[in-house]
Design a protein around this motif. Structure first.
Motif, PDB file in Angstrom:
ATOM      1  N   HIS A  18     -20.982   5.655-112.398  1.00  0.00           N
ATOM      2  CA  HIS A  18     -21.112   4.514-113.305  1.00  0.00           C
ATOM      3  C   HIS A  18     -22.527   3.932-113.266  1.00  0.00           C
ATOM      4  CE1 HIS A  18     -16.752   4.418-113.301  1.00  0.00           C
ATOM      5  NE2 HIS A  18     -16.830   4.546-112.000  1.00  0.00           N
TER       6      HIS A  18
ATOM      7  N   PHE B 246      -6.442   7.432-117.100  1.00  0.00           N
ATOM      8  CA  PHE B 246      -6.508   8.167-115.824  1.00  0.00           C
ATOM      9  C   PHE B 246      -5.164   8.789-115.413  1.00  0.00           C
ATOM     10  CE2 PHE B 246      -6.884   8.469-111.121  1.00  0.00           C
ATOM     11  CZ  PHE B 246      -7.983   9.303-111.048  1.00  0.00           C
TER      12      PHE B 246
ATOM     13  N   TYR C  19      -7.986   1.091-106.702  1.00  0.00           N
ATOM     14  CA  TYR C  19      -8.214   1.500-105.308  1.00  0.00           C
ATOM     15  C   TYR C  19      -7.557   0.544-104.320  1.00  0.00           C
ATOM     16  CZ  TYR C  19     -11.278   5.112-107.007  1.00  0.00           C
ATOM     17  OH  TYR C  19     -11.751   6.228-107.644  1.00  0.00           O
TER      18      TYR C  19
ATOM     19  N   GLN D 193      -4.073   1.623-101.697  1.00  0.00           N
ATOM     20  CA  GLN D 193      -4.067   1.566-100.225  1.00  0.00           C
ATOM     21  C   GLN D 193      -2.745   1.011 -99.704  1.00  0.00           C
ATOM     22  OE1 GLN D 193      -6.311   3.334 -99.597  1.00  0.00           O
ATOM     23  NE2 GLN D 193      -7.949   2.927-101.048  1.00  0.00           N
TER      24      GLN D 193
ATOM     25  N   HIS E  21      -7.691  13.527-104.746  1.00  0.00           N
ATOM     26  CA  HIS E  21      -8.607  13.660-103.594  1.00  0.00           C
ATOM     27  C   HIS E  21      -7.845  13.759-102.268  1.00  0.00           C
ATOM     28  CE1 HIS E  21     -12.324  12.718-105.933  1.00  0.00           C
ATOM     29  NE2 HIS E  21     -11.488  12.005-106.658  1.00  0.00           N
TER      30      HIS E  21
ATOM     31  N   ARG F 180     -10.915   1.145-112.282  1.00  0.00           N
ATOM     32  CA  ARG F 180     -10.937   1.631-110.892  1.00  0.00           C
ATOM     33  C   ARG F 180     -10.845   0.450-109.929  1.00  0.00           C
ATOM     34  NH1 ARG F 180     -15.836   5.459-109.553  1.00  0.00           N
ATOM     35  NH2 ARG F 180     -14.531   6.106-107.818  1.00  0.00           N
TER      36      ARG F 180
ATOM     37  N   GLY G 155     -18.167   8.081-105.183  1.00  0.00           N
ATOM     38  CA  GLY G 155     -18.668   8.927-106.262  1.00  0.00           C
ATOM     39  C   GLY G 155     -18.153  10.350-106.204  1.00  0.00           C
ATOM     40  N   ASN G 156     -18.735  11.165-107.026  1.00  0.00           N
ATOM     41  CA  ASN G 156     -18.396  12.591-107.113  1.00  0.00           C
ATOM     42  C   ASN G 156     -19.671  13.418-107.060  1.00  0.00           C
ATOM     43  OD1 ASN G 156     -15.592  12.371-107.360  1.00  0.00           O
ATOM     44  ND2 ASN G 156     -15.654  12.248-109.594  1.00  0.00           N
TER      45      ASN G 156
ATOM     46  N   ARG H 278     -16.596  10.710 -96.829  1.00  0.00           N
ATOM     47  CA  ARG H 278     -15.485  11.658 -96.999  1.00  0.00           C
ATOM     48  C   ARG H 278     -15.716  12.473 -98.273  1.00  0.00           C
ATOM     49  NH1 ARG H 278     -10.393  12.004 -99.487  1.00  0.00           N
ATOM     50  NH2 ARG H 278      -8.894  13.240 -98.322  1.00  0.00           N
TER      51      ARG H 278
ATOM     52  N   ARG I  76      -3.087  11.085-100.651  1.00  0.00           N
ATOM     53  CA  ARG I  76      -3.741  10.464-101.808  1.00  0.00           C
ATOM     54  C   ARG I  76      -3.260  11.152-103.085  1.00  0.00           C
ATOM     55  NH1 ARG I  76      -7.210  10.466 -97.554  1.00  0.00           N
ATOM     56  NH2 ARG I  76      -8.742   8.786 -97.322  1.00  0.00           N
TER      57      ARG I  76
HETATM   58 FE1  HDD Z   1     -10.926   7.826-108.101  1.00  0.00          FE
HETATM   59  C1  HDD Z   1      -9.703   8.384-104.997  1.00  0.00           C
HETATM   60  C2  HDD Z   1     -13.944   9.199-107.183  1.00  0.00           C
HETATM   61  C3  HDD Z   1     -12.046   7.545-111.346  1.00  0.00           C
HETATM   62  C4  HDD Z   1      -8.150   6.115-108.895  1.00  0.00           C
HETATM   63  N1  HDD Z   1     -11.674   8.648-106.431  1.00  0.00           N
HETATM   64  C5  HDD Z   1     -10.999   8.775-105.240  1.00  0.00           C
HETATM   65  C6  HDD Z   1     -11.864   9.392-104.274  1.00  0.00           C
HETATM   66  C7  HDD Z   1     -13.057   9.627-104.894  1.00  0.00           C
HETATM   67  C8  HDD Z   1     -12.933   9.145-106.247  1.00  0.00           C
HETATM   68  C9  HDD Z   1     -14.288  10.270-104.281  1.00  0.00           C
HETATM   69  C10 HDD Z   1     -11.472   9.742-102.850  1.00  0.00           C
HETATM   70  C11 HDD Z   1     -11.844   8.669-101.891  1.00  0.00           C
HETATM   71  C12 HDD Z   1     -11.484   9.121-100.498  1.00  0.00           C
HETATM   72  O1  HDD Z   1     -12.128  10.065-100.014  1.00  0.00           O
HETATM   73  O2  HDD Z   1     -10.585   8.521 -99.944  1.00  0.00           O
HETATM   74  N2  HDD Z   1     -12.625   8.348-109.092  1.00  0.00           N
HETATM   75  C13 HDD Z   1     -13.774   8.808-108.507  1.00  0.00           C
HETATM   76  C14 HDD Z   1     -14.838   8.828-109.492  1.00  0.00           C
HETATM   77  C15 HDD Z   1     -14.300   8.368-110.669  1.00  0.00           C
HETATM   78  C16 HDD Z   1     -12.908   8.060-110.411  1.00  0.00           C
HETATM   79  C17 HDD Z   1     -16.266   9.236-109.222  1.00  0.00           C
HETATM   80  C18 HDD Z   1     -14.942   8.175-112.006  1.00  0.00           C
HETATM   81  C19 HDD Z   1     -16.167   7.799-112.148  1.00  0.00           C
HETATM   82  N3  HDD Z   1     -10.214   7.030-109.817  1.00  0.00           N
HETATM   83  C20 HDD Z   1     -10.840   6.973-111.034  1.00  0.00           C
HETATM   84  C21 HDD Z   1     -10.051   6.193-111.959  1.00  0.00           C
HETATM   85  C22 HDD Z   1      -8.945   5.774-111.256  1.00  0.00           C
HETATM   86  C23 HDD Z   1      -9.071   6.305-109.926  1.00  0.00           C
HETATM   87  C24 HDD Z   1     -10.427   5.913-113.392  1.00  0.00           C
HETATM   88  C25 HDD Z   1      -7.797   4.924-111.708  1.00  0.00           C
HETATM   89  C26 HDD Z   1      -7.805   4.070-112.673  1.00  0.00           C
HETATM   90  N4  HDD Z   1      -9.188   7.399-107.137  1.00  0.00           N
HETATM   91  C27 HDD Z   1      -8.207   6.640-107.645  1.00  0.00           C
HETATM   92  C28 HDD Z   1      -7.113   6.333-106.649  1.00  0.00           C
HETATM   93  C29 HDD Z   1      -7.619   7.061-105.366  1.00  0.00           C
HETATM   94  C30 HDD Z   1      -8.918   7.686-105.844  1.00  0.00           C
HETATM   95  C31 HDD Z   1      -5.742   6.626-107.082  1.00  0.00           C
HETATM   96  C32 HDD Z   1      -6.678   8.024-104.673  1.00  0.00           C
HETATM   97  C33 HDD Z   1      -6.697   7.664-103.221  1.00  0.00           C
HETATM   98  C34 HDD Z   1      -7.529   6.488-103.139  1.00  0.00           C
HETATM   99  O3  HDD Z   1      -7.947   6.111-104.370  1.00  0.00           O
HETATM  100  O4  HDD Z   1      -7.793   5.872-102.115  1.00  0.00           O
HETATM  101  O5  HDD Z   1      -7.018   4.981-106.462  1.00  0.00           O
END
Ligand code: HDD
Length: 730
Positions: A218, A157, A358, A362, A70, A354, A143-144, A108, A67
């Motif tokens: 959010h 981002f 996501y 994938q 994360h 977002r 979430g986080n 996760r 990823r």
């Molecule tokens: Fe994200 C993964 C949480 C903003 C793009 N994000 C990812 C994961 C978490 C979050 C928990 C790991 C999921 C897993 O365990 O597979 N992300 C957040 C939170 C955000 C946030 C709480 C703000 C409120 N993320 C965010 C933005 C973008 C992304 C603004 C892009 C525009 N995030 C991703 C991603 C990931 C990801 C690149 C990496 C791997 C995946 O999605 O599956 O798409």
């Protein structure tokens, strides 16, 4: 078949029995997979060796892209259930309204910046991604453990992540934000200041996944049967409280056990101490939202609990470890777009972005739009649509109709979807198309101050320490100074204290004191002690509940904690057994650490040694009596250090009977004036002073009471403001 059974069966089908006779991937029985087929005993290897070809080809392609954020994670299965149907006033989502439903979940947890092999305890945000396999399809709450985000618009981002990750020219540093590009970006991004306060707080170094909050971040919508929408914020509240490590401990743990959090999750579930959270919601309507002095669409803002209290609506328990890390934890695909009828998004520009990202990611990670057919991603709800083919299709669709409308083979051309299917809430929209930030998103310091004001003095001191550490690693002075300007707007004493650590004058420099390496030096805490009234003269909220971890609001619980019992041949075995059973009743665990593995004393065996473990791996340390054992321990430097380091990290310490002599032999013993044999407990004595700091010294006359008091102390987690901590070198 019940919902849950169906999922179990689904996953079982995907496993193979590794004990069965070996075969190729084509099912051909294999006689020998340890020798390739050669022309003659010494080769060369023959091209016709399809067994060798298949084995190597599969191995050569084992890796998939990690990823982009994360990457480092750990996961577990479990279930979610709501307490009652009271949310049906707000939503038609069955998962939130049907108390008879036990919805399977896969959760996760992750760090954000590090790669797959990085250490668990890095200072970072933790991902808290929940996939619920509901009867209405999958709901992912991605979430986080922090309720706000660095940026307001998803278009930023890629910049945020490029700045935060290891620098691209040399890939240094790993899993750390303490470097120039991160702070350069942050110092030029005022909207990040609220999040920075959280990330520099102890929230970014949780004790374990089980002991941290989760947030949906959010504002989302819930929509009821009449089509009426309300806003909702989601929170996960850990049953046993939210607790953190201290920074020095987190740094040492990265070396002592890079898998610290992953292992804790795994071992807790194996031991039956199943991590549990309550789902809490804040629900409010448009009129309420309109009164807030911030925009609920801005992901850098919380809705303070003093404005909208939490409502606890259900619980989630993680009770089963994955069978296979790759198939489940690595291949799970979370998507913010996975919501179910009765829910909806809001116009939050971070969430909207977002929702593109996501689904997109994938494809590059899992290689095909059929990733939703992987067992861990497959919904329990029925899947029926006209999407077909593509790489790695598993489903064998029958018939010739892969389109709509269709009238052939019994299809109904009038069917346009399920009556109870997903409907987007009819939000009224107006305005011009424009590329700009709403003025309602403009306040970047108000909630950073709210967070700061809501912290205890110890927590503020930790934030100052973290900022001093991170910024001291920034080589470019202009970046450091730019950050001090931001801190000045949040709190002048904070700016001054960090400024002093950086060799700059900033903020209220008269208040600043010389910084120390230890996290809890008394004068460094004292300068942050000033309390703030909850509301300002203009009625604006200045502090709120729900933000501090040390304000006494966390439940007292020892569950899931690990205690090191220092022992040697001759240590008192019966005292160890008493402690072990008291801890086990409290859901905690004792691990005996000795000079060597194996039998030590009575029926007690050491499971760890001074050479392979240290105090950072434990939540507390206990030394039983037994003069010969204690005598041996006092001669072992690591044993003395165990206690000194535990004291420095604020951990509960218990010494019983002759065990007191080991404590007396430490730096702490010398500094506190504790002697090996003096009567304990008299008021004003070193023992009484230490007791107030979570160091229990008992004479062994009443072991059961002493052990119970120790367990009660363990339930308080840490004693952060210990006066002698800064003087101890450990
Ligand atoms: Fe994200 C993964 C949480 C903003 C793009 N994000 C990812 C994961 C978490 C979050 C928990 C790991 C999921 C897993 O365990 O597979 N992300 C957040 C939170 C955000 C946030 C709480 C703000 C409120 N993320 C965010 C933005 C973008 C992304 C603004 C892009 C525009 N995030 C991703 C991603 C990931 C990801 C690149 C990496 C791997 C995946 O999605 O599956 O798409």
């Amino acid at each position: 078949m019940s919902h849950e059974n169906a999922k179990q069966q689904d996953l079982a089908r995907a496993t193979t029995d590794e004990r069965a006779p070996m075969s190729t991937n084509q099912g051909q029985p294999v006689g020998d997979d340890q020798n390739s087929l050669k022309a003659g005993g010494r080769g060369p290897t023959l091209l016709e060796d399809f067994l060798l070809r298949e084995k190597l080809q599969h191995f050569d392609h084992e890796r998939i892209p990690e990823r982009v954020v994360h990457a480092r994670g750990a996961a577990a299965h479990g279930f979610f259930e709501v307490y009652d149907d009271s949310l049906s006033e707000f939503t038609t989502a069955q998962v939130l309204t049907d108390p008879s439903l036990k919805t399977p979940v896969f959760v996760r947890f992750s760090t954000v910046a590090g790669s797959r092999g990085s250490a668990d305890t890095a200072r970072d945000v933790r991902g808290f991604a929940v996939k619920m396999y509901t009867p209405q399809g999958n709901w992912d709450l991605v979430g986080n453990n922090i309720p706000v985000f660095f940026i307001q618009d998803a278009i930023k981002f890629p910049d945020l992540i490029h700045a935060a990750k290891a620098e691209p020219h040399n890939e240094i540093p790993q899993a750390a934000t303490a470097h120039d590009t991160f702070w350069d970006f942050i110092s030029l991004t005022p909207e990040a200041m609220h999040m920075i306060m959280w990330v520099m707080s102890d929230r970014a170094i949780p004790r374990s996944y089980a002991l941290m909050d989760g947030f949906g971040v959010h504002t989302f919508r819930l929509v009821n049967a009449e089509g009426v929408a309300h806003f909702v914020k989601y929170h996960w509240k850990p049953k046993h409280g939210a607790h953190s490590l201290v920074w020095d401990e987190a740094l040492k743990l990265a070396g002592a056990d890079p898998d610290f959090h992953r292992k804790d999750l795994w071992e807790s579930i194996e031991a039956g101490n199943c991590p549990e959270w309550e789902l809490a919601v804040q629900i409010f309507d448009e009129a309420t939202a309109a009164q807030f002095d911030f925009d609920i669409l801005d992901a850098t803002k919380i809705v303070p609990e003093d404005l909208v209290p939490l409502r606890r609506v259900g619980r989630m328990v993680l009770d089963r470890n994955p069978d296979n890390f790759f198939a489940e934890t690595e291949q799970v695909a979370f998507m913010t777009t996975n919501i179910v009828p009765g829910m909806d998004f809001t116009e939050d520009p971070l969430l909207q972005g977002r929702n593109f990202s996501y689904l997109d990611t994938q494809l590059s990670r899992l290689g095909s739009p059929n990733f939703s057919e992987l067992p861990i991603n497959r919904p329990l709800a029925c899947v029926a649509n006209h999407q077909r083919d593509a790489h790695m299709r598993h489903t064998i669709n029958k018939g010739r109709v892969a389109y709509a409308p269709a009238s052939l083979d019994g299809h109904d051309p009038a069917a346009t979807g399920a009556a109870d299917g997903f409907h987007s809430h009819a939000v009224a929209l107006e305005g011009r198309k424009l590329r700009e930030r709403s003025p309602s998103f403009a306040d970047h310091y108000g909630q950073a101050k709210l967070f700061w004001n809501s912290q205890t003095a110890v927590e503020r001191a930790h934030i100052a320490k973290a900022l001093s550490f991170e910024l001291s690693k920034v080589a470019t002075r202009e970046v450091r100074v730019r950050m001090l300007d931001h801190l000045q707007q949040i709190n002048p004493v904070l700016a001054a204290q960090v400024g002093r650590a950086l060799g700059e004058t900033a903020g209220d420099s008269a208040a600043a004191v010389p910084p120390s390496a230890a996290s809890d030096k008394a004068d460094e805490i004292a300068i942050f002690a000033s309390a703030v009234s909850p509301t300002s003269a203009s009625g604006r909220l200045q502090s709120t509940r729900g933000l501090s971890l040390l304000d006494g609001s966390q439940p007292a619980s020892a569950a899931g904690r690990k205690v090191a019992v220092l022992a040697a041949p001759g240590s008192d075995a019966s005292q160890i057994l008493s402690l072990r059973s008291a801890l086990s009743c409290a859901g905690a665990q004792a691990m005996v650490v000795g000079p060597h593995l194996g039998p030590l004393t009575g029926e007690i065996a050491a499971m760890a040694t001074f050479a392979n473990s240290s105090s950072v791996l434990f939540d507390a340390v206990f030394v039983p009596g037994g003069a010969p054992g204690v005598q041996q321990l006092t001669e072992i430097g690591e044993a003395r250090r165990f206690l000194d380091e535990a004291y420095r990290h604020g951990k509960p310490i218990g010494v019983l009977a002759e065990g007191r002599a080991l404590l007396a032999a430490t730096q702490l013993g010398t500094l506190s004036g504790l002697t090996a044999t003096a009567a304990s407990g008299s008021s004003g004595s070193p023992a009484a002073t230490l007791e107030a700091q979570g160091v229990l010294i008992a004479d062994g006359s009443d072991v059961a009471t002493a052990v119970d008091r120790f367990v009660a102390t363990l339930a308080r987690h840490r004693f952060p403001d210990r006066p002698l901590a800064a003087q101890i070198a450990a």
